[in-house]
Scaffold this motif. Structure first.
Motif, mmCIF file in Angstrom:
data_model
loop_
_atom_site.group_PDB
_atom_site.id
_atom_site.type_symbol
_atom_site.label_atom_id
_atom_site.label_comp_id
_atom_site.label_asym_id
_atom_site.label_seq_id
_atom_site.Cartn_x
_atom_site.Cartn_y
_atom_site.Cartn_z
ATOM 1 N N ASP A 130 8.793 11.471 -4.002
ATOM 2 C CA ASP A 130 8.481 12.897 -3.991
ATOM 3 C C ASP A 130 9.767 13.628 -4.329
ATOM 4 O O ASP A 130 10.790 13.421 -3.676
ATOM 5 N N GLU A 183 0.824 -1.202 0.000
ATOM 6 C CA GLU A 183 0.000 0.000 0.000
ATOM 7 C C GLU A 183 0.861 1.257 0.000
ATOM 8 O O GLU A 183 0.482 2.296 -0.549
ATOM 9 N N ARG A 184 2.045 1.164 0.593
ATOM 10 C CA ARG A 184 2.924 2.321 0.680
ATOM 11 C C ARG A 184 3.573 2.660 -0.655
ATOM 12 O O ARG A 184 3.722 3.836 -1.000
ATOM 13 N N LYS A 206 4.704 15.136 -6.067
ATOM 14 C CA LYS A 206 4.347 14.332 -4.900
ATOM 15 C C LYS A 206 3.515 13.141 -5.375
ATOM 16 O O LYS A 206 2.506 13.323 -6.064
ATOM 17 N N SER A 207 3.940 11.930 -4.981
ATOM 18 C CA SER A 207 3.238 10.749 -5.497
ATOM 19 C C SER A 207 2.910 9.701 -4.441
ATOM 20 O O SER A 207 2.105 8.817 -4.695
ATOM 21 N N TRP A 208 3.576 9.708 -3.261
ATOM 22 C CA TRP A 208 3.319 8.702 -2.223
ATOM 23 C C TRP A 208 3.397 7.288 -2.798
ATOM 24 O O TRP A 208 2.501 6.452 -2.622
ATOM 25 N N SER A 209 4.483 6.996 -3.516
ATOM 26 C CA SER A 209 4.650 5.693 -4.155
ATOM 27 C C SER A 209 6.124 5.490 -4.458
ATOM 28 O O SER A 209 6.970 6.289 -4.045
ATOM 29 N N GLN A 236 -3.250 5.832 -7.589
ATOM 30 C CA GLN A 236 -2.533 6.665 -6.628
ATOM 31 C C GLN A 236 -2.623 8.135 -7.046
ATOM 32 O O GLN A 236 -2.405 8.486 -8.206
ATOM 33 N N SER A 266 11.973 11.850 -0.391
ATOM 34 C CA SER A 266 11.441 10.559 0.050
ATOM 35 C C SER A 266 12.566 9.537 0.016
ATOM 36 O O SER A 266 13.647 9.801 -0.510
#
Length: 421
Positions: A298, A258-259, A291-294, A265, A326
C-alpha cells in the motif's frame, strides 16, 4: 483524434494532428466527415532518447514493464525513453468515429514489437455525452491521455514514482464521458469498465479484470484539476512457485501465501492532480494512493513540478516521492523446530519473499531539466535526476544484482528528442 478529457500543459500551441489532445480536433473532423463523407487522418509521435545511470548493480528505467535500462545493462541506454507511435483516425459522420494507435517501445521481453495502445469506436450520443467501445486509455493521472507522447509534457518522462504505481495505460472495455458546465467551470465526468492482460518476465503475466472507476476533470481558465478512483481484480503469476511452496507448510504457510499472493486480489487506486499554466510559467502536481493487500504493498505517491518559459527554452524543477503504508520485509516462516531439510526450504522461501517485498518502492527523486523547442513539433530535452531508494527498497530500479545496496544515491542523466507529425 482520440479526445482526452483535458489538454496537456501548454508546450507550445500545437496543431490538431500534432498534440492528439484537444476536443476541437475531433469536432472539426466530424463536421468535415458529415459534409464530404468519411474522413481518414494519419498522425504520429516519437521520442529518441538516451540515459546514463551511475549505478552498476541495477538498471534505472522509465517503467517496470521494460526489460532493461541504464546502469547494469548498458552504461548509456536508448531503451529508457525511446518509442514511436502511429495513429489512424476515422471520422464517419457527426456521431461515429474510430481511432487506432500502435506504439513501439521496449517491452518486458526486450523486443520492440508494436502493441495496440488504443483501438476503439466512439459514438457521440449528444453534443455533451459520448460512449466508446474497445481499447481505451485508462483515465488515471493527469497525463493519462498522453503519457506516451513525450512532446506533450515538459519533462523527459513523467515522474516514475507516480506513473510506475499504475504502469497500465489502457484497458479493453467501455467508457462514457459527459461534459457539463457550472458558470465558468468546465467539467467532464467519465466512467469506465474493462479488463486487460499484459506479459511480464519469465513467461509470467498480469491480468486485471473488473477494472472500473470514475474520473472527473474541472477546468477554470488556466487551471485544470483531475481526480480519479479505480478498482480492479488483479492476478500476477510472477511468484506463483514461491507461494505454492509456502502452502506446503500447512496453516502458517497458507496464511503467508494468502497475505501476499496476488491471485484475484482487489486493488484500489486514487489520485488527484492539478495543472496551472498562465502562459509564461507552469506549476503542476499530483497525489496518489494505492491499496493492494499483497506484495505490491500500500503506497502513497506524490510529485510537484514548476518551470518558466524564456522564449523557446523552459527550465524546470521537480520533486517526487513514493512511500509505503505497509511492510517492506517479513520474517516469514520460523524454521525453529523444523527438520533440517524443511528448515532450509523455509529459509530459502523467506529469502525470496523478502526480495519480493523489496520491490515495494520507497524512493524520492529530485529533478532539474530544460526543454528547448527547436521548431514546431520538435523539442530537445535534457534532464538530471537524483534518485534515492531508501529503507531496504530497490525503489523503481530493475534487474537488481545480489550485491545491490539500498540507500545509495543514483545519478541519472538523460537527453531526448521528442517529435510529433
Amino acid at each position: 483524434m482520440q479526445q482526452p478529457i483535458h489538454s496537456p500543459a501548454r508546450f507550445p500551441r500545437l496543431s490538431c494532428a500534432a498534440v492528439l489532445a484537444a476536443f476541437a480536433c475531433g469536432a472539426a473532423a466530424s463536421e468535415g466527415a458529415s459534409a464530404s463523407g468519411p474522413e481518414l487522418s494519419f498522425s504520429g509521435f516519437g521520442s529518441l532518447g538516451v540515459a546514463h545511470a551511475s549505478i552498476r548493480s541495477a538498471d534505472f528505467t522509465s517503467s517496470i514493464m521494460k526489460y532493461s535500462g541504464a546502469g547494469r545493462s548498458k552504461r548509456w541506454s536508448p531503451h529508457v525513453d525511446s518509442r514511436l507511435g502511429l495513429q489512424l483516425d476515422l471520422a464517419i459522420d457527426k456521431q461515429w468515429s474510430a481511432v487506432l494507435q500502435a506504439v513501439s517501445e521496449q517491452r518486458s521481453d526486450g523486443a520492440y514489437k508494436p502493441v495496440i495502445e488504443w483501438a476503439n469506436i466512439k459514438y457521440q450520443v449528444t453534443p455533451d455525452l459520448s460512449l466508446r467501445f474497445g481499447r481505451i486509455a485508462l483515465p488515471v493521472f493527469l497525463a493519462a491521455d498522453y503519457r506516451k507522447i513525450g512532446y506533450a509534457y515538459p519533462w523527459v518522462r513523467p515522474p516514475v514514482e507516480m506513473y510506475n504505481a499504475i504502469p497500465l495505460s489502457n484497458s479493453d472495455g467501455i467508457d462514457a464521458s459527459y461534459r457539463w458546465n457550472v458558470g465558468a467551470l468546465k467539467n467532464v465526468t467519465q466512467g469506465f469498465f474493462g479488463s486487460t492482460r499484459k506479459p511480464l518476465w519469465d513467461n509470467a503475466s498480469l491480468a486485471a479484470h473488473g477494472i472500473a472507476g470514475l474520473s472527473h476533470t474541472t477546468s477554470y481558465r488556466n487551471l485544470s484539476m483531475r481526480a480519479s478512483l479505480l478498482k480492479a481484480d488483479l492476478s500476477i503469476d510472477l511468484a506463483r512457485e514461491l507461494f505454492d511452496g509456502y502452502r506446503q507448510f500447512g496453516a502458517p504457510g497458507i496464511a503467508l501465501a494468502e497475505r501476499f499472493d496476488i491471485d484475484h486480489q482487489r486493488v484500489y487506486a486514487m489520485s488527484a492532480g492539478m495543472n496551472y499554466d498562465p502562459g509564461n510559467w507552469f506549476v503542476t502536481g499530483e497525489l496518489g494512493r494505492i491499496k493492494s493487500w499483497s506484495y505490491l504493498g500500500d503506497t502513497y505517491t506524490a510529485y510537484a513540478s514548476a518551470g518558466y518559459r524564456f522564449g523557446d527554452l523552459t527550465p524546470y524543477l521537480s520533486y517526487a516521492m513514493v512511500d509505503p503504508d505497509s511492510v517492506t520485509s517479513d520474517p516469514g516462516l520460523s524454521p525453529r523446530g523444523m527438520p533440517p531439510q524443511q528448515a532450509y526450504i523455509a529459509t530459502v522461501l523467506n529469502g525470496y519473499l523478502n526480495r519480493l517485498l523489496s520491490t515495494i518502492a520507497v524512493q524520492s527523486t529530485f529533478t532539474a531539466g530544460a526543454r528547448w523547442d527547436l521548431q514546431p513539433n520538435l523539442a530537445l530535452k535534457v534532464q538530471y535526476d537524483r534518485v534515492r531508494p531508501q529503507a531496504g527498497s530497490r525503489g523503481s530500479l530493475v534487474n537488481v544484482r545480489d550485491d545491490y545496496a539500498s540507500d545509495q544515491t543514483v545519478h541519472v542523466a538523460s537527453a531526448v528528442l521528442d517529435f510529433v507529425f
